[in-house]
Design a protein around this motif. Sequence first.
Motif, PDB file in Angstrom:
ATOM      1  N   GLN A 186     -16.575  -2.880  -2.999  1.00  0.00           N
ATOM      2  CA  GLN A 186     -15.813  -1.962  -3.564  1.00  0.00           C
ATOM      3  C   GLN A 186     -15.880  -0.818  -2.636  1.00  0.00           C
ATOM      4  O   GLN A 186     -14.733  -0.153  -2.204  1.00  0.00           O
ATOM      5  N   GLN A 187     -16.882  -0.528  -1.960  1.00  0.00           N
ATOM      6  CA  GLN A 187     -17.074   0.647  -1.038  1.00  0.00           C
ATOM      7  C   GLN A 187     -16.214   0.330   0.190  1.00  0.00           C
ATOM      8  O   GLN A 187     -15.688   1.148   0.849  1.00  0.00           O
ATOM      9  N   ASN A 188     -16.390  -0.904   0.799  1.00  0.00           N
ATOM     10  CA  ASN A 188     -15.813  -1.565   1.877  1.00  0.00           C
ATOM     11  C   ASN A 188     -14.172  -1.008   1.695  1.00  0.00           C
ATOM     12  O   ASN A 188     -13.658  -0.756   2.680  1.00  0.00           O
ATOM     13  N   MET A 189     -13.603  -1.357   0.594  1.00  0.00           N
ATOM     14  CA  MET A 189     -12.279  -0.945   0.423  1.00  0.00           C
ATOM     15  C   MET A 189     -12.014   0.029   0.148  1.00  0.00           C
ATOM     16  O   MET A 189     -10.910   0.704   0.668  1.00  0.00           O
ATOM     17  N   LEU A 190     -12.769   0.988  -0.390  1.00  0.00           N
ATOM     18  CA  LEU A 190     -12.597   2.455  -0.620  1.00  0.00           C
ATOM     19  C   LEU A 190     -12.599   3.130   0.853  1.00  0.00           C
ATOM     20  O   LEU A 190     -11.974   4.200   1.240  1.00  0.00           O
ATOM     21  N   GLN A 191     -13.373   2.562   1.447  1.00  0.00           N
ATOM     22  CA  GLN A 191     -13.433   3.429   2.993  1.00  0.00           C
ATOM     23  C   GLN A 191     -12.534   2.788   3.933  1.00  0.00           C
ATOM     24  O   GLN A 191     -12.474   3.522   4.943  1.00  0.00           O
ATOM     25  N   ASP A 192     -11.564   1.967   3.328  1.00  0.00           N
ATOM     26  CA  ASP A 192     -10.378   1.556   4.234  1.00  0.00           C
ATOM     27  C   ASP A 192      -9.450   2.923   3.975  1.00  0.00           C
ATOM     28  O   ASP A 192      -8.733   2.602   2.978  1.00  0.00           O
ATOM     29  N   TYR A 193      -9.387   3.620   4.728  1.00  0.00           N
ATOM     30  CA  TYR A 193      -8.742   5.055   4.453  1.00  0.00           C
ATOM     31  C   TYR A 193      -7.087   4.854   4.289  1.00  0.00           C
ATOM     32  O   TYR A 193      -6.545   5.685   3.939  1.00  0.00           O
ATOM     33  N   VAL A 194      -6.776   3.940   5.358  1.00  0.00           N
ATOM     34  CA  VAL A 194      -5.540   3.588   5.446  1.00  0.00           C
ATOM     35  C   VAL A 194      -4.976   2.947   4.012  1.00  0.00           C
ATOM     36  O   VAL A 194      -3.958   3.467   3.419  1.00  0.00           O
ATOM     37  N   ARG A 195      -5.681   2.131   3.398  1.00  0.00           N
ATOM     38  CA  ARG A 195      -5.364   1.589   2.154  1.00  0.00           C
ATOM     39  C   ARG A 195      -5.415   2.695   1.125  1.00  0.00           C
ATOM     40  O   ARG A 195      -4.585   2.952   0.329  1.00  0.00           O
ATOM     41  N   THR A 196      -6.614   3.298   0.946  1.00  0.00           N
ATOM     42  CA  THR A 196      -6.918   4.227  -0.270  1.00  0.00           C
ATOM     43  C   THR A 196      -5.965   5.415  -0.040  1.00  0.00           C
ATOM     44  O   THR A 196      -5.197   5.920  -0.991  1.00  0.00           O
ATOM     45  N   GLY A 197      -5.814   5.829   1.148  1.00  0.00           N
ATOM     46  CA  GLY A 197      -4.943   7.143   1.416  1.00  0.00           C
ATOM     47  C   GLY A 197      -3.447   6.612   1.224  1.00  0.00           C
ATOM     48  O   GLY A 197      -2.685   7.436   0.663  1.00  0.00           O
ATOM     49  N   SER A 198      -2.835   5.713   1.444  1.00  0.00           N
ATOM     50  CA  SER A 198      -1.650   5.198   0.931  1.00  0.00           C
ATOM     51  C   SER A 198      -1.355   5.219  -0.315  1.00  0.00           C
ATOM     52  O   SER A 198      -0.316   5.520  -0.789  1.00  0.00           O
ATOM     53  N   TYR A 199      -2.093   4.345  -0.958  1.00  0.00           N
ATOM     54  CA  TYR A 199      -2.226   4.618  -2.744  1.00  0.00           C
ATOM     55  C   TYR A 199      -2.016   5.898  -3.060  1.00  0.00           C
ATOM     56  O   TYR A 199      -1.324   6.203  -4.061  1.00  0.00           O
ATOM     57  N   TYR A 200      -3.197   6.849  -2.517  1.00  0.00           N
ATOM     58  CA  TYR A 200      -3.121   8.079  -3.101  1.00  0.00           C
ATOM     59  C   TYR A 200      -1.856   8.853  -2.737  1.00  0.00           C
ATOM     60  O   TYR A 200      -1.130   9.545  -3.747  1.00  0.00           O
ATOM     61  N   ALA A 201      -1.284   8.741  -1.934  1.00  0.00           N
ATOM     62  CA  ALA A 201      -0.108   9.396  -1.287  1.00  0.00           C
ATOM     63  C   ALA A 201       1.225   8.893  -2.138  1.00  0.00           C
ATOM     64  O   ALA A 201       1.859   9.557  -2.640  1.00  0.00           O
ATOM     65  N   ALA A 202       1.081   7.660  -2.420  1.00  0.00           N
ATOM     66  CA  ALA A 202       2.201   6.942  -3.048  1.00  0.00           C
ATOM     67  C   ALA A 202       2.314   7.261  -4.454  1.00  0.00           C
ATOM     68  O   ALA A 202       3.365   7.749  -4.955  1.00  0.00           O
ATOM     69  N   VAL A 203       1.019   7.710  -5.111  1.00  0.00           N
ATOM     70  CA  VAL A 203       1.061   8.149  -6.498  1.00  0.00           C
ATOM     71  C   VAL A 203       1.368   9.664  -6.613  1.00  0.00           C
ATOM     72  O   VAL A 203       2.249   9.812  -7.478  1.00  0.00           O
ATOM     73  N   ILE A 204       0.638  10.384  -6.016  1.00  0.00           N
ATOM     74  CA  ILE A 204       0.903  11.835  -5.912  1.00  0.00           C
ATOM     75  C   ILE A 204       2.116  12.477  -5.498  1.00  0.00           C
ATOM     76  O   ILE A 204       2.654  13.281  -6.205  1.00  0.00           O
ATOM     77  N   GLU A 205       2.736  11.800  -4.536  1.00  0.00           N
ATOM     78  CA  GLU A 205       4.106  12.133  -4.073  1.00  0.00           C
ATOM     79  C   GLU A 205       5.241  11.696  -5.006  1.00  0.00           C
ATOM     80  O   GLU A 205       6.430  12.029  -4.992  1.00  0.00           O
ATOM     81  N   ASN A 206       4.820  10.756  -5.894  1.00  0.00           N
ATOM     82  CA  ASN A 206       5.731  10.374  -6.927  1.00  0.00           C
ATOM     83  C   ASN A 206       5.327  10.517  -8.412  1.00  0.00           C
ATOM     84  O   ASN A 206       5.201  10.056  -9.333  1.00  0.00           O
ATOM     85  N   ARG A 207       4.778  11.950  -8.602  1.00  0.00           N
ATOM     86  CA  ARG A 207       4.334  12.391  -9.886  1.00  0.00           C
ATOM     87  C   ARG A 207       5.281  12.043 -10.864  1.00  0.00           C
ATOM     88  O   ARG A 207       5.254  11.770 -12.367  1.00  0.00           O
ATOM     89  N   ILE A 208       6.909  12.184 -10.451  1.00  0.00           N
ATOM     90  CA  ILE A 208       7.815  11.964 -11.322  1.00  0.00           C
ATOM     91  C   ILE A 208       7.685  10.473 -12.218  1.00  0.00           C
ATOM     92  O   ILE A 208       7.998  10.580 -13.380  1.00  0.00           O
ATOM     93  N   ASP A 209       7.143   9.542 -11.597  1.00  0.00           N
ATOM     94  CA  ASP A 209       7.139   8.395 -12.179  1.00  0.00           C
ATOM     95  C   ASP A 209       5.829   8.207 -13.113  1.00  0.00           C
ATOM     96  O   ASP A 209       5.656   7.187 -13.988  1.00  0.00           O
TER      97      ASP A 209
END
Length: 583
Positions: A186-209
């Motif tokens: 799980q740490q290996n995936m969490l430290q993939d900052y492209v992956r984790t950062g893209s998910y975070y941005a996709a969620v936070i930028e679309n709070r309306i959803d």
Amino acid sequence: MEIQTQMESAAPSVLPVFTEISLAVTGALEEWNNKNENNIKNDNDNWVEEAVPGVIRFDYDANGRYAEFQQLYSGAPVVFKAYLDHSEHFRLGPTMSLWVTKSNSPSCATESFCRAITIRFPTAAASMAFASTVQKWKSDTTVAGVGGELANGSSDASLNLNKFDKKIEPSSAKMYFHYYGQLLHQQNMLQDYVRTGSYYAAVIENRIDFQGRVVVDVGAGSGILSLFAAQAGAKHVYAIEASDMVDYARKLVAGNPSLGHRITVIKGKVEEVELPEKADVLISEPMGTLLVNERMLESYVIARDKFLSPVGKMFPTVGRIHMAPFSDEYLYVEIANKALFWQQQNYYGVDLTPLHGSAFHGYFAQPVVDAFDPRMLVAPSIYHTIDFTKVKEEELYEIDIPLNFTASVGTRVHGLACWFDVLFNGSAVQRWLTTGPGAPTTHWYQLRCVLSQPLYVMAGQSITGQLHMVAHSAQSYTIHLTMSAKMWGAGVDQGGILQSSSSKLDLKEPYYRMSQPQAYAWAQDQSAQQLVQQQVNGLPSQQSDETVLVQQPIQASVILQQQQQQQQRPSQTSEQQSLFFQS
């Protein structure tokens, strides 16, 4: 007497449904023999009991639920008790069934064999009622009418399996859930900052959803995406996780009480979990190597059909598999040289050469997972789109992609390079997550299918073929790749194929080559960065990427020298370098 088919969980079910019962077991049946020695005959150790009417009673005790077969011999009752968790029921015909009790049943604790009972029912309806009751008791339900007819020769054990268990080998599933149940992965995936950062941005930028919505996190893992959804204002999040990581997810959720009170962590597979309400949003990270490896996309689609409201959203929404032919002489020689071991004619007095051909093809049957220089591509890439909101689960069992490229340079084509991207189609922002060459590296890297027989092409020559992927029970795919180069020059109008090469690869068994030198720093090549950006800025309607390639492919030796100079990764050993330069 009317057959009883409904039951209460607190009361046993008694079914007077059979007219004959026979034992067909190998070994001694002590409790039966002692009571019925006059009614049983021995025929080559196969015990057969005469037909006597009886009843079957379903009940439970401290050891679990059981079926109790009762018969009357000369006024004395004879009882055979079989626990459902250790038994299987097979339908042999319209009025005939076979009941098998395994040796690890509590009732078989002192014996090393199983008991098998054949049961003959008076009517086909009575047989079906019995099968229905067995199913209901084994599935631990009190809802009437759940059962159904079993096909002749089938086992009711299969009726209790969910979709995942029916199509995936138990050994593969065990290893899969064990892997994802460990924090280090799980740490290996969490430290993939492209992956984790893209998910975070996709969620936070679309709070309306997410604001005030019900969210289901499919394959929640550590629960990080559930926490992102809660940060975006979700009313409630159901985090479904089948591995032991669920315990860590609960700890993480509990450790963030301002968000955790809106998150429910559920252990189980989406195929078997039931939720009290429909979801407005599904969020998941179901992508594997080449997008489809591990076959979690199927569970994502099942969750869509099971949990998502008709107007709900999916994060991610769309996935694309990108493909392009590549030239990499160094990689080809590296793989081919692995089989040199099997060319020894005197290995401790043994000639290994009979296995050289098999070893050679075996190494080329492994897809290569690494990050490669995009200048190795010899034609603009194409892509295959999978719309997660529309695709059917069965459509993921076989994926057929026709290939059609036009070579930009004259070179040797060593195979097909592949990568993927996914789109988060939010109401406010559309965001892409790409794993393409030249873009920031992710833990997925890229994948290359290397041909054992390369193709020779000229600039402008057509390269055709097929990428056919077939899902298998080890949670992956068998890849069938064919690439062909059409005739060029005089006579091209007559068509025909000049050369063709095929390969069969197992996506489950890749060659992880991440320890090899990586591509040179792309900040030095703005044009290459622009090419990658063109792929991630939108979803073009045509099935071809707008990629412009350099006129000539850079030689592998030049790339190797650049990589060594920049010291991005440890250099190759002298032995590996000598293998290359000797070629």
